[in-house]
Design a protein around this motif. Structure first.
Motif, PDB file in Angstrom:
ATOM      1  N   LEU A 131     -12.013 -35.158   2.342  1.00 59.42           N
ATOM      2  CA  LEU A 131     -10.779 -34.892   3.093  1.00 59.42           C
ATOM      3  C   LEU A 131     -10.302 -36.156   3.799  1.00 59.42           C
ATOM      4  O   LEU A 131      -9.101 -36.455   3.818  1.00 59.42           O
ATOM      5  N   ALA A 132     -11.239 -36.899   4.373  1.00 57.22           N
ATOM      6  CA  ALA A 132     -10.882 -38.143   5.059  1.00 57.22           C
ATOM      7  C   ALA A 132     -10.280 -39.148   4.084  1.00 57.22           C
ATOM      8  O   ALA A 132      -9.365 -39.909   4.441  1.00 57.22           O
ATOM      9  N   GLU A 133     -10.770 -39.147   2.872  1.00 55.34           N
ATOM     10  CA  GLU A 133     -10.205 -40.031   1.846  1.00 55.34           C
ATOM     11  C   GLU A 133      -8.722 -39.724   1.624  1.00 55.34           C
ATOM     12  O   GLU A 133      -7.926 -40.623   1.352  1.00 55.34           O
ATOM     13  N   PHE A 134      -8.367 -38.453   1.778  1.00 58.70           N
ATOM     14  CA  PHE A 134      -6.968 -38.050   1.616  1.00 58.70           C
ATOM     15  C   PHE A 134      -6.218 -38.016   2.941  1.00 58.70           C
ATOM     16  O   PHE A 134      -5.104 -37.488   3.021  1.00 58.70           O
ATOM     17  N   GLY A 135      -6.841 -38.544   3.999  1.00 61.00           N
ATOM     18  CA  GLY A 135      -6.141 -38.739   5.256  1.00 61.00           C
ATOM     19  C   GLY A 135      -6.208 -37.600   6.243  1.00 61.00           C
ATOM     20  O   GLY A 135      -5.385 -37.533   7.166  1.00 61.00           O
ATOM     21  N   VAL A 136      -7.186 -36.720   6.116  1.00 65.44           N
ATOM     22  CA  VAL A 136      -7.317 -35.582   7.034  1.00 65.44           C
ATOM     23  C   VAL A 136      -8.709 -35.625   7.672  1.00 65.44           C
ATOM     24  O   VAL A 136      -9.718 -35.618   6.959  1.00 65.44           O
ATOM     25  N   THR A 137      -8.766 -35.661   9.000  1.00 68.85           N
ATOM     26  CA  THR A 137     -10.035 -35.726   9.721  1.00 68.85           C
ATOM     27  C   THR A 137     -10.051 -34.723  10.869  1.00 68.85           C
ATOM     28  O   THR A 137      -9.029 -34.124  11.212  1.00 68.85           O
ATOM     29  N   GLN A 138     -11.211 -34.560  11.481  1.00 67.03           N
ATOM     30  CA  GLN A 138     -11.362 -33.638  12.608  1.00 67.03           C
ATOM     31  C   GLN A 138     -10.389 -33.963  13.730  1.00 67.03           C
ATOM     32  O   GLN A 138      -9.878 -33.061  14.407  1.00 67.03           O
ATOM     33  N   GLU A 139     -10.124 -35.230  13.945  1.00 61.40           N
ATOM     34  CA  GLU A 139      -9.241 -35.651  15.036  1.00 61.40           C
ATOM     35  C   GLU A 139      -7.808 -35.180  14.848  1.00 61.40           C
ATOM     36  O   GLU A 139      -7.000 -35.236  15.782  1.00 61.40           O
ATOM     37  N   ASP A 140      -7.477 -34.696  13.674  1.00 61.21           N
ATOM     38  CA  ASP A 140      -6.112 -34.249  13.392  1.00 61.21           C
ATOM     39  C   ASP A 140      -5.870 -32.796  13.784  1.00 61.21           C
ATOM     40  O   ASP A 140      -4.767 -32.274  13.566  1.00 61.21           O
ATOM     41  N   PHE A 141      -6.880 -32.130  14.369  1.00 61.34           N
ATOM     42  CA  PHE A 141      -6.773 -30.711  14.696  1.00 61.34           C
ATOM     43  C   PHE A 141      -7.046 -30.475  16.175  1.00 61.34           C
ATOM     44  O   PHE A 141      -7.911 -31.140  16.760  1.00 61.34           O
ATOM     45  N   PRO A 142      -6.361 -29.518  16.809  1.00 59.69           N
ATOM     46  CA  PRO A 142      -6.738 -29.119  18.167  1.00 59.69           C
ATOM     47  C   PRO A 142      -8.190 -28.639  18.175  1.00 59.69           C
ATOM     48  O   PRO A 142      -8.666 -28.033  17.206  1.00 59.69           O
ATOM     49  N   GLU A 143      -8.875 -28.902  19.256  1.00 59.87           N
ATOM     50  CA  GLU A 143     -10.303 -28.599  19.327  1.00 59.87           C
ATOM     51  C   GLU A 143     -10.600 -27.128  19.068  1.00 59.87           C
ATOM     52  O   GLU A 143     -11.544 -26.789  18.334  1.00 59.87           O
ATOM     53  N   LEU A 144      -9.812 -26.223  19.659  1.00 56.90           N
ATOM     54  CA  LEU A 144     -10.073 -24.800  19.492  1.00 56.90           C
ATOM     55  C   LEU A 144      -9.951 -24.375  18.034  1.00 56.90           C
ATOM     56  O   LEU A 144     -10.702 -23.520  17.553  1.00 56.90           O
ATOM     57  N   ILE A 145      -8.998 -24.974  17.326  1.00 58.88           N
ATOM     58  CA  ILE A 145      -8.797 -24.614  15.921  1.00 58.88           C
ATOM     59  C   ILE A 145      -9.892 -25.211  15.050  1.00 58.88           C
ATOM     60  O   ILE A 145     -10.436 -24.542  14.163  1.00 58.88           O
TER      61      ILE A 145
END
Length: 446
Positions: A131-145
């Motif tokens: 997912l990170a390779e495609f530009g999506v990481t944990q930091e991109d989401f609100p913590e609760l979600i």
């Protein structure tokens, strides 16, 4: 998520007329059909990706557009959709497909249902590095979600959105009632009687209508959404320990039921609405406010209602927004095709990045860069309740909780009698607790 049936595209309406939609629920009743849809081919020379979801009506059309955009951008792959009936039929078929070796490559599941499926080995983990390779990481989401995506330390789901229970209000009625601030938004209230006064003022500004509309008859999910929003405003929680008994604050539970009764008292709000009649009352201008899920935005926009939306005022202390999330999952496959898995990760990443279109239906995108963009700020009323992601409250986890689960069904069976004033809040609540304790004593069927 459960939808109301009046004045909107019905659940049983026409299937989406897109090349990427294979079939509706009617064609998926047999186990053989379940197997064939996961293995169906596509145009010559393309890699087929089977994708199941339960999104119908405007949601389905929007998702179909996102799928078509992806397919158009990648000619060597074809994501094909299968739309199944919302609720238990969908989740039953999904479990059967995963257990029987006929799972699709990708599916949508409500995040609150994940705890009922992940322990049984029906879901495969996501590859965070991919997912990170495609530009999506944990930091991109609100913590609760993000926390709701993780089960037992494993990334088990990827949220597309959150869809909280909120408060709609008719801006013209509110203006006549003097209930709009200098910013044009509904005035803030922070005490129970302040909210009741506000509802009374809005009701007086209608033509013989009510201050608020809330549909509950025959809808356990909607009853629960209202209850759990106010219950958790006090800081109280509910826990459903496996093999134990339901843990809750009885005094707060009874006070919350009594509070809701004070709102649907026949004066401030109609005391016997179902979802459709509550929607109709708001559409016709016979109610100044409406309690409902964010997915009604398109319905009211299409009807020409002058409205705005806000998080339900925190009259009992702390902000709280009952919600669930549509989440992408990887149904278990014994021998997954690694090329397909890679494409699935890429599809999800690109869909998240393009989820501004998904916000048009009212859902709050889970991918924070979209919500933080200037384009999202320009979306009204969506941007006016985006802060709900800071205090989302999901169902207490259990194998029978979550959208469309037995927890909501049994809440409705016992609490509808409370709202109809045929049993006391205490008797209705105790009946519900006994029923849930009976479920807790049973092992998960998954």
């Amino acid at each position: 998520m459960q939808r109301s049936s009046l004045a909107r595209t019905p659940r049983g309406g026409p299937l989406l007329s897109r090349r990427s939609l294979l079939t509706g629920a009617a064609g998926l009743t047999a186990a053989g059909a379940l197997g064939s849809c996961a293995a169906s081919g596509t145009a010559s020379g393309t890699l087929p990706i089977a994708y199941w979801h339960l999104l119908s009506g405007p949601d389905g059309v929007t998702m179909g557009g996102l799928v078509d955009d992806f397919n158009a951008a990648h000619e060597n792959v074809d994501v094909t959709q299968t739309v199944l009936a919302w609720g238990s039929p969908y989740y039953t078929k999904l479990a059967m497909a995963s257990a029987g070796g006929r799972a699709p490559d990708l599916a949508i599941m409500h995040a609150a249902r994940v705890p009922g499926y992940a322990p049984g080995g029906l879901l495969d983990p996501w590859d965070g590095d991919l997912l990170a390779e495609f530009g999506v990481t944990q930091e991109d989401f609100p913590e609760l979600i993000w926390d709701k995506n993780v089960f037992d330390g494993t990334l088990t789901a990827i949220a597309l959105d959150s869809h909280p229970f909120v408060l709609y209000y008719n801006t013209e009625i509110a203006e006549r009632a003097g209930a709009l601030g200098s910013d044009g938004l509904l005035v803030d209230v922070s005490e129970p009687e302040e909210f009741r006064d506000l509802a009374r003022e809005l009701g007086a500004a209608t033509d013989g209508g009510h201050g608020l509309a809330f549909g509950y008859l025959g809808d356990g999910s909607n009853m629960w959404r209202m209850f759990y929003t106010y219950y958790t405003q006090t800081g109280a929680t509910i826990e459903l320990p496996v093999g134990g008994t339901m843990q809750y604050d009885e005094e707060t539970a009874i006070a919350t039921l009594e509070w809701i009764l004070s709102l649907i008292d026949g004066e401030l709000g109609n005391d016997s609405h179902d979802g459709g009649t509550a929607i109709s009352e708001f559409i016709t201008g016979s109610a100044g406010m409406f309690f409902g899920g964010v997915w009604e935005t398109g319905n009211y926009r299409a009807a020409g209602v002058p409205f705005d939306m806000t998080v339900i005022p925190a009259v009992f202390g702390q902000p709280s927004a009952y919600a669930d999330s549509h989440a992408f999952i990887l149904p278990h496959q014994s021998n997954p095709d690694e090329e397909k898995r890679r494409w699935v990760h890429q599809f999800v990443a690109e869909t998240l990045k393009g989820s501004l279109a998904w916000a048009d239906a009212g859902h709050i995108p889970a991918y924070s860069p979209v919500v933080q963009s200037p384009a999202y700020d320009d979306l009204v009323p969506q941007s006016h309740y985006a802060d709900a992601t800071e205090f989302l409250v999901y169902d207490p986890p259990a194998w029978f909780s979550g959208s469309g689960g037995d927890f909501h069904k049994y809440f409705g069976e016992y609490i509808q009698n409370v709202f109809a004033r045929s049993v006391s809040p205490l008797d209705g609540w105790n009946g519900f607790v006994d029923r849930i304790n009976a479920l807790l004593a049973k092992p998960s069927p998954v």
